[in-house]
Write a protein that holds these residues in place. Structure first.
Motif, PDB file in Angstrom:
ATOM      1  N   ASN A  67       0.798  -1.194   0.045  1.00  0.00           N
ATOM      2  CA  ASN A  67       0.024  -0.189  -0.077  1.00  0.00           C
ATOM      3  C   ASN A  67       0.804   1.291  -0.016  1.00  0.00           C
ATOM      4  OD1 ASN A  67      -2.402  -1.733   0.155  1.00  0.00           O
ATOM      5  ND2 ASN A  67      -2.247  -1.558   2.469  1.00  0.00           N
ATOM      6  N   VAL A  68       0.502   2.129  -0.827  1.00  0.00           N
ATOM      7  CA  VAL A  68       1.293   3.534  -0.912  1.00  0.00           C
ATOM      8  C   VAL A  68       0.110   4.589  -1.007  1.00  0.00           C
ATOM      9  CG1 VAL A  68       2.659   5.112  -2.147  1.00  0.00           C
ATOM     10  CG2 VAL A  68       3.116   2.607  -2.463  1.00  0.00           C
ATOM     11  N   LEU A  69       0.519   5.644   0.084  1.00  0.00           N
ATOM     12  CA  LEU A  69      -0.368   6.581   0.166  1.00  0.00           C
ATOM     13  C   LEU A  69       0.318   7.676  -0.544  1.00  0.00           C
ATOM     14  CD1 LEU A  69      -2.935   8.252   1.318  1.00  0.00           C
ATOM     15  CD2 LEU A  69      -1.396   8.672   3.575  1.00  0.00           C
ATOM     16  N   VAL A  70      -0.477   8.371  -1.613  1.00  0.00           N
ATOM     17  CA  VAL A  70      -0.034   9.526  -2.539  1.00  0.00           C
ATOM     18  C   VAL A  70      -0.675  10.612  -2.315  1.00  0.00           C
ATOM     19  CG1 VAL A  70       0.485  10.146  -4.988  1.00  0.00           C
ATOM     20  CG2 VAL A  70       0.805   7.740  -4.224  1.00  0.00           C
ATOM     21  N   ILE A  71      -0.096  11.660  -1.806  1.00  0.00           N
ATOM     22  CA  ILE A  71      -0.732  12.906  -1.571  1.00  0.00           C
ATOM     23  C   ILE A  71      -0.536  13.855  -2.852  1.00  0.00           C
ATOM     24  CG2 ILE A  71      -0.601  15.142  -0.217  1.00  0.00           C
ATOM     25  CD1 ILE A  71      -1.370  12.294   1.260  1.00  0.00           C
ATOM     26  N   ALA A  72      -1.660  14.414  -3.160  1.00  0.00           N
ATOM     27  CA  ALA A  72      -1.693  15.332  -4.557  1.00  0.00           C
ATOM     28  C   ALA A  72      -1.175  14.453  -5.633  1.00  0.00           C
ATOM     29  CB  ALA A  72      -0.811  16.378  -4.128  1.00  0.00           C
ATOM     30  N   GLY A  73      -1.844  13.480  -5.901  1.00  0.00           N
ATOM     31  CA  GLY A  73      -1.527  12.452  -7.034  1.00  0.00           C
ATOM     32  C   GLY A  73      -1.993  13.038  -8.245  1.00  0.00           C
ATOM     33  N   SER A  74      -2.604  14.181  -8.311  1.00  0.00           N
ATOM     34  CA  SER A  74      -3.313  14.539  -9.567  1.00  0.00           C
ATOM     35  C   SER A  74      -2.170  15.449 -10.314  1.00  0.00           C
ATOM     36  CB  SER A  74      -4.654  15.419  -9.526  1.00  0.00           C
ATOM     37  OG  SER A  74      -4.397  16.379  -8.563  1.00  0.00           O
ATOM     38  N   ILE A 127       3.581  15.217 -12.005  1.00  0.00           N
ATOM     39  CA  ILE A 127       4.743  14.349 -11.531  1.00  0.00           C
ATOM     40  C   ILE A 127       4.249  13.188 -10.683  1.00  0.00           C
ATOM     41  CG2 ILE A 127       6.573  14.438  -9.861  1.00  0.00           C
ATOM     42  CD1 ILE A 127       7.291  17.201 -10.602  1.00  0.00           C
ATOM     43  N   GLY A 128       3.060  13.662  -9.853  1.00  0.00           N
ATOM     44  CA  GLY A 128       2.573  12.571  -8.800  1.00  0.00           C
ATOM     45  C   GLY A 128       1.926  11.482  -9.918  1.00  0.00           C
ATOM     46  N   PHE A 129       1.453  11.958 -11.199  1.00  0.00           N
ATOM     47  CA  PHE A 129       0.605  10.923 -11.743  1.00  0.00           C
ATOM     48  C   PHE A 129       1.529  10.098 -12.451  1.00  0.00           C
ATOM     49  CE2 PHE A 129      -2.333   9.895 -15.105  1.00  0.00           C
ATOM     50  CZ  PHE A 129      -3.569   9.526 -14.346  1.00  0.00           C
ATOM     51  N   GLU A 130       2.619  10.640 -12.893  1.00  0.00           N
ATOM     52  CA  GLU A 130       3.495   9.826 -13.645  1.00  0.00           C
ATOM     53  C   GLU A 130       3.963   8.701 -12.681  1.00  0.00           C
ATOM     54  OE1 GLU A 130       4.630   9.672 -16.578  1.00  0.00           O
ATOM     55  OE2 GLU A 130       3.402  11.325 -17.719  1.00  0.00           O
ATOM     56  N   ALA A 131       4.420   9.091 -11.313  1.00  0.00           N
ATOM     57  CA  ALA A 131       4.931   8.095 -10.342  1.00  0.00           C
ATOM     58  C   ALA A 131       3.645   6.974 -10.192  1.00  0.00           C
ATOM     59  CB  ALA A 131       5.046   8.634  -9.113  1.00  0.00           C
ATOM     60  N   VAL A 132       2.469   7.498 -10.084  1.00  0.00           N
ATOM     61  CA  VAL A 132       1.296   6.724  -9.814  1.00  0.00           C
ATOM     62  C   VAL A 132       1.141   5.624 -11.072  1.00  0.00           C
ATOM     63  CG1 VAL A 132      -1.290   6.370  -9.666  1.00  0.00           C
ATOM     64  CG2 VAL A 132      -0.103   8.116  -8.322  1.00  0.00           C
ATOM     65  N   LYS A 133       1.321   5.881 -11.972  1.00  0.00           N
ATOM     66  CA  LYS A 133       1.103   4.888 -13.119  1.00  0.00           C
ATOM     67  C   LYS A 133       2.323   3.884 -13.217  1.00  0.00           C
ATOM     68  CE  LYS A 133       0.888   7.952 -16.309  1.00  0.00           C
ATOM     69  NZ  LYS A 133       1.034   8.815 -17.868  1.00  0.00           N
ATOM     70  N   PHE A 149      -4.968   7.323  -3.445  1.00  0.00           N
ATOM     71  CA  PHE A 149      -4.672   8.501  -4.306  1.00  0.00           C
ATOM     72  C   PHE A 149      -5.399   9.749  -3.592  1.00  0.00           C
ATOM     73  CE2 PHE A 149      -5.733  11.093  -7.526  1.00  0.00           C
ATOM     74  CZ  PHE A 149      -4.417  11.212  -8.565  1.00  0.00           C
ATOM     75  N   THR A 150      -4.981  10.723  -3.173  1.00  0.00           N
ATOM     76  CA  THR A 150      -5.540  11.730  -2.864  1.00  0.00           C
ATOM     77  C   THR A 150      -5.359  12.967  -3.805  1.00  0.00           C
ATOM     78  OG1 THR A 150      -3.865  13.046  -1.327  1.00  0.00           O
ATOM     79  CG2 THR A 150      -4.925  11.288  -0.365  1.00  0.00           C
ATOM     80  N   SER A 151      -6.485  14.034  -3.935  1.00  0.00           N
ATOM     81  CA  SER A 151      -6.209  14.957  -4.660  1.00  0.00           C
ATOM     82  C   SER A 151      -7.389  16.055  -4.218  1.00  0.00           C
ATOM     83  CB  SER A 151      -6.352  14.962  -6.159  1.00  0.00           C
ATOM     84  OG  SER A 151      -7.729  14.183  -6.314  1.00  0.00           O
ATOM     85  N   ARG A 152      -7.231  17.212  -4.625  1.00  0.00           N
ATOM     86  CA  ARG A 152      -8.284  18.203  -4.103  1.00  0.00           C
ATOM     87  C   ARG A 152      -9.628  18.242  -5.108  1.00  0.00           C
ATOM     88  NH1 ARG A 152      -5.729  24.020  -3.625  1.00  0.00           N
ATOM     89  NH2 ARG A 152      -4.601  23.437  -5.799  1.00  0.00           N
ATOM     90  N   SER A 153      -9.514  17.706  -6.201  1.00  0.00           N
ATOM     91  CA  SER A 153     -10.456  17.619  -7.370  1.00  0.00           C
ATOM     92  C   SER A 153     -10.289  16.172  -7.797  1.00  0.00           C
ATOM     93  CB  SER A 153     -10.452  18.476  -8.431  1.00  0.00           C
ATOM     94  OG  SER A 153      -9.127  18.296  -9.193  1.00  0.00           O
ATOM     95  N   ASP A 154     -11.370  15.892  -8.306  1.00  0.00           N
ATOM     96  CA  ASP A 154     -11.531  14.348  -8.876  1.00  0.00           C
ATOM     97  C   ASP A 154     -10.860  14.130 -10.102  1.00  0.00           C
ATOM     98  OD1 ASP A 154     -12.871  11.869  -8.927  1.00  0.00           O
ATOM     99  OD2 ASP A 154     -14.125  12.341 -10.650  1.00  0.00           O
ATOM    100  N   VAL A 155     -10.316  13.079 -10.280  1.00  0.00           N
ATOM    101  CA  VAL A 155      -9.469  12.540 -11.151  1.00  0.00           C
ATOM    102  C   VAL A 155     -10.132  11.517 -12.274  1.00  0.00           C
ATOM    103  CG1 VAL A 155      -7.397  11.571 -12.122  1.00  0.00           C
ATOM    104  CG2 VAL A 155      -7.419  13.229 -10.159  1.00  0.00           C
ATOM    105  N   ASP A 156     -10.338  11.936 -13.524  1.00  0.00           N
ATOM    106  CA  ASP A 156     -10.958  10.590 -14.197  1.00  0.00           C
ATOM    107  C   ASP A 156      -9.906   9.680 -14.754  1.00  0.00           C
ATOM    108  OD1 ASP A 156     -12.915   9.286 -15.652  1.00  0.00           O
ATOM    109  OD2 ASP A 156     -12.597  10.907 -17.534  1.00  0.00           O
ATOM    110  N   PHE A 157      -9.604   8.709 -13.845  1.00  0.00           N
ATOM    111  CA  PHE A 157      -8.631   7.549 -14.104  1.00  0.00           C
ATOM    112  C   PHE A 157      -9.213   6.622 -13.081  1.00  0.00           C
ATOM    113  CE2 PHE A 157      -4.711   5.300 -13.314  1.00  0.00           C
ATOM    114  CZ  PHE A 157      -4.444   4.783 -14.729  1.00  0.00           C
ATOM    115  N   LYS A 158      -9.012   5.100 -13.725  1.00  0.00           N
ATOM    116  CA  LYS A 158      -9.732   4.129 -12.947  1.00  0.00           C
ATOM    117  C   LYS A 158      -8.576   3.037 -13.228  1.00  0.00           C
ATOM    118  CE  LYS A 158     -14.593   5.293 -13.346  1.00  0.00           C
ATOM    119  NZ  LYS A 158     -15.875   4.637 -13.665  1.00  0.00           N
ATOM    120  N   HIS A 159      -8.580   2.220 -12.174  1.00  0.00           N
ATOM    121  CA  HIS A 159      -7.588   1.207 -11.908  1.00  0.00           C
ATOM    122  C   HIS A 159      -7.947   0.110 -10.755  1.00  0.00           C
ATOM    123  CE1 HIS A 159      -4.039  -1.450 -11.501  1.00  0.00           C
ATOM    124  NE2 HIS A 159      -3.709  -1.220 -12.864  1.00  0.00           N
TER     125      HIS A 159
END
Length: 267
Positions: A4-11, A14-20, A31-41
């Motif tokens: 398990n990895v907690l990612v702050i400001a994943g949107s 840079i964060g999104f490249e790491a998340v992928k 994955f945390t962000s201030r707004s919704d991100v249209d990405f599913k996995h």
């Protein structure tokens, strides 16, 4: 892998490249962000978080109750630009609230859920090596966050990694221009030329700097390494900053900076 990895400001880009890369590597990403991100996995779990809001942290803490993390990755950040003599105190507080106190809140709320062999990875900056004129709020916030994280690591024994990128091609630059509209008024008069230069340089970096993938790759390397280096520089400019900070005297560095500024202001 199933860690398990907690990612702050994943949107952030840079964060999104790491998340992928994490998802491809088999990690479970919270994955945390201030707004919704249209990405599913199937291994991606999304939550809302504003690093400046204690209520937001309380809600996230409740949502993540009972989950232990192999790592926490913090991507939250903003930049404040201004000559020091005209710097608004509230703007300095805004800078520190995101870049420094945001990290402190992450540690306070979630360090207890880190595995014994866990780690915290913070996206810092080459700016943490020294004071860039007119970006002193950003520089001190990044240097302070690195010191805070290092102290926490020594106190608790938790591994930490400060990832220090140079200029990276992201929307961070255009967002920073928008967020500093009022601050750029401080560059009128004697600082007008340097203000215009900073604006043009930010616009250039938004489309010509290093790709964010390379920072994401550095984050992923820090996740997978058994004993990661506490500092990872990303980009030629970041390595130059590290060299200058280590081998050149402060007086010499100041002389070089002032000479460069003189050319920008009067050239």
């Amino acid at each position: 892998m199933n860690k398990n990895v907690l990612v702050i400001a994943g949107s952030s880009q840079i964060g999104f490249e790491a998340v992928k890369l994490m998802l491809d590597g088999g990690f479970k990403v919270y994955f945390t962000s201030r707004s919704d991100v249209d990405f599913k996995h199937e291994n991606l779990f999304k939550y809302k978080l504003d690093v400046c809001s204690l209520n937001s942290f309380e809600e996230l803490k409740e949502s993540l109750k009972g989950i232990n993390f192999y790592a926490i990755v913090n991507n939250a950040g903003c930049v404040v630009a201004s000559p020091v003599e005209f710097l608004d105190e509230n703007e300095l507080k805004r800078q520190l609230d995101v870049n420094l106190f945001g990290l402190l809140r992450i540690i306070k709320y979630f360090s207890g859920q880190l595995d014994d062999n866990g780690r915290i990875i913070n996206i810092s900056s080459m700016a943490s090596y020294g004071v860039y004129p007119f970006l002193s709020p950003y520089c001190l916030s990044k240097a302070a966050s690195d010191i805070l994280l290092r102290a926490y690591s020594n106190e608790r024994g938790t591994k930490y990694v400060s990832v220090r990128p140079g200029a990276i091609r992201t929307k961070f630059w255009t967002q920073s221009i928008e967020q500093n509209k009022e601050n750029f008024k401080n560059f009128s008069g004697k600082y007008e030329k340097i203000g215009l230069y900073m604006l043009e340089n930010a616009k250039k970096n938004s489309c010509q700097a290093l790709e964010p993938f390379f920072v994401g790759k550095a984050v992923y390397k820090a996740l997978c390494s058994k004993n990661p280096k506490p500092v990872i520089n990303v980009g030629f400019d970041a390595h130059i900053c590290a060299f200058v900070a280590k081998f050149l005297s402060e007086s010499l560095v100041n002389k070089i900076v002032r000479s460069t500024l003189k050319l920008k202001l009067h050239g």
